[in-house]
Scaffold this motif. Sequence first.
Motif, PDB file in Angstrom:
ATOM      1  N   GLY A   1      27.876  -6.415  37.872  1.00 36.28           N
ATOM      2  CA  GLY A   1      27.898  -5.015  38.528  1.00 36.28           C
ATOM      3  C   GLY A   1      27.349  -4.734  39.778  1.00 36.28           C
ATOM      4  O   GLY A   1      26.581  -5.916  40.052  1.00 36.28           O
ATOM      5  N   ILE A   2      27.217  -3.492  40.323  1.00 32.12           N
ATOM      6  CA  ILE A   2      26.521  -3.317  41.434  1.00 32.12           C
ATOM      7  C   ILE A   2      25.664  -2.105  41.056  1.00 32.12           C
ATOM      8  O   ILE A   2      26.199  -1.027  40.607  1.00 32.12           O
ATOM      9  N   ARG A   3      24.432  -2.212  41.309  1.00 38.16           N
ATOM     10  CA  ARG A   3      23.715  -1.145  41.225  1.00 38.16           C
ATOM     11  C   ARG A   3      22.694  -0.543  42.479  1.00 38.16           C
ATOM     12  O   ARG A   3      22.690  -1.248  43.231  1.00 38.16           O
ATOM     13  N   TYR A   4      22.779   0.850  42.273  1.00 38.41           N
ATOM     14  CA  TYR A   4      22.197   1.424  43.194  1.00 38.41           C
ATOM     15  C   TYR A   4      20.800   2.140  42.811  1.00 38.41           C
ATOM     16  O   TYR A   4      21.114   3.242  41.979  1.00 38.41           O
ATOM     17  N   SER A   5      19.826   1.640  43.264  1.00 37.34           N
ATOM     18  CA  SER A   5      18.379   2.244  42.725  1.00 37.34           C
ATOM     19  C   SER A   5      17.466   1.682  43.660  1.00 37.34           C
ATOM     20  O   SER A   5      17.522   0.841  44.251  1.00 37.34           O
ATOM     21  N   MET A   6      16.229   2.724  43.787  1.00 36.10           N
ATOM     22  CA  MET A   6      15.101   2.502  44.522  1.00 36.10           C
ATOM     23  C   MET A   6      14.339   1.340  44.118  1.00 36.10           C
ATOM     24  O   MET A   6      13.588   0.769  44.638  1.00 36.10           O
TER      25      MET A   6
ATOM     26  N   ILE B   1      18.719   1.847  47.301  1.00 40.63           N
ATOM     27  CA  ILE B   1      18.925   3.334  47.584  1.00 40.63           C
ATOM     28  C   ILE B   1      18.898   4.125  46.397  1.00 40.63           C
ATOM     29  O   ILE B   1      19.339   3.830  45.736  1.00 40.63           O
ATOM     30  N   ASP B   2      18.461   5.491  46.842  1.00 39.16           N
ATOM     31  CA  ASP B   2      18.537   6.354  45.856  1.00 39.16           C
ATOM     32  C   ASP B   2      19.901   7.313  45.990  1.00 39.16           C
ATOM     33  O   ASP B   2      20.015   8.200  46.974  1.00 39.16           O
ATOM     34  N   PRO B   3      21.046   7.022  45.265  1.00 34.30           N
ATOM     35  CA  PRO B   3      22.246   7.610  45.376  1.00 34.30           C
ATOM     36  C   PRO B   3      22.105   9.140  45.357  1.00 34.30           C
ATOM     37  O   PRO B   3      22.871   9.588  46.241  1.00 34.30           O
ATOM     38  N   ARG B   4      21.264   9.610  44.893  1.00 32.62           N
ATOM     39  CA  ARG B   4      20.873  11.182  44.862  1.00 32.62           C
ATOM     40  C   ARG B   4      20.781  11.639  46.098  1.00 32.62           C
ATOM     41  O   ARG B   4      20.804  13.005  46.090  1.00 32.62           O
ATOM     42  N   SER B   5      19.997  10.961  47.040  1.00 36.94           N
ATOM     43  CA  SER B   5      19.542  11.598  48.294  1.00 36.94           C
ATOM     44  C   SER B   5      20.595  11.343  49.310  1.00 36.94           C
ATOM     45  O   SER B   5      20.383  11.558  50.530  1.00 36.94           O
TER      46      SER B   5
END
Length: 472
Positions: A72-77, A111-115
């Motif tokens: 998978g690919i993860r988007y997280s700080m 990255i923080d996808p929510r921002s």
Amino acid sequence: MSSKHPSFFQSVERNFDKAAIHTGLPKGLLEQIKVCNAVYQMRFPVKIGKDYHVIEAYRVQHSHHRLPTKGGIRYSMAVNQDEVMALAALMTYKCAIVDVPFGGAKGGLKIDPRSYKEADLQKITRRYTTELIRKNFIGPGIDVPAPDYGTGSREMAWILDTYQTFKNGEIDSAGCVTGKPVNQHGINGRTEATGRGVFYSLREVVSYKEDMAKLGLTPGIAGKTMVVQGLGNVGYYAAKISIEEGDVKLIGVSEYEGAIYKEDGLDLDALMKHRKKTGSILDFPGAKNLKKREDALELECDILVPAALENQITKENAPRIKAKIIAEAANGPVMADAEDILLKKGIMVIPDMYINAGGVTVSYFEWLKNLSHMRFGRMQKRFDHNTYMNLMTTVEEMTGKKIGTKEKLLITRGAEEIDLVNSGLEETMVYAYQEIRQIFKKKKDIKDLRTAAFVSALNKISSDYMTLGIFP
Ligand code: NAD
């Protein structure tokens, strides 16, 4: 991770070493299986509004013993190289355990996808894909990403479109990524596959009377109490399917904003509606708010399902865990040093690389569908239906009795894609557990399921290397 705890990758390596001694495999071969074959660390700029954001991103291919690699690919700080390496390594072992013919890989963007606005996320995803294409780190026969924490089918569609823009005319290009929307070469059942796999595994694990007796539990999934950390893709479907198909009682939930508890069971659909309306799971009518979100992990229950992120159960909170079974729906939620404490307390830990393998299993089915350019069930559904209908008619003629229309429809139904996907997933999860359990039962010096699962994986991967003639 601070120096008092091992890093995530060190945790995986520690578990690997613990299992390796039970395999009798040559040191060099074990070393080759353990290391990450390729680590691509990149930085790229993306224009967001009037500014440029420099994005830190990774793609790690842990093992090339089978191709393509997959993960998978993860988007997280919290993304960093150590985390992506650990997740890629887990993918290698996971694929081997469930007989999915891929090497392990993983991607991560810090990255923080929510921002970000959706349009900006799309820009970032497309640029990341372009970087992967540039270095030959993506392709249906090379490396095939999928969703993970912070990403879903939307991001996979952007990846597909970017890939096809560059690889115009490549006939199998739809297989460059999995977890795509169903109308964009995806497969029915992929969204809920990891959670559904968690349910099939749990149902199998708790079905053995002698194993449950050791935990002070009766066999059977119905009526077991469950606490879930993280109601995202994996946690939500694990809970939903366990309730609907297993009659499990969900008594506690932890999310980003806090945790709640209800002894006689939470209504999950009503909770999701409440969260949508208020933006929080807290103050859900009839439930009690807990002081901290981590408190849910320490609730008394039969099954604890950590489905958020790694490093949630540490040596600090492990002594306070009261669950009888921990189902690692997330990757790496139990740290290696915490597991020693849990095992001493007699808690059963069902390891991530087995129990959350439902996602990659159905991703494999999706990839096969893409390569065959045809929906599963298309060739045989009508044929099966007609054959069963003929059989029913013959039975009616021979007995002189009529079969009811409803019953007839049920018996003669040909399999749809979703039926075949779920059936393949169920078979995979049950069979893989039986293999792990057999190792666990046979080798008396193996004391935990994770070590048994690792041994299962190492036996299969080493056999691949030996057949290739690299390590005769
Ligand atoms: P997701 O982003 O859909 O959901 C994660 C959820 O956890 C979110 O709702 C988030 O708010 C919540 N969360 C984050 N930190 C938390 C905390 N400290 N306490 C409580 N809740 C918290 O992600 P996902 O795809 O469900 O992935 C979750 C885990 O499962 C990850 O470890 C991932 O690697 C693993 N996994 C995912 C898949 C898949 O198919 N998506 C497959 C195998 C394993």
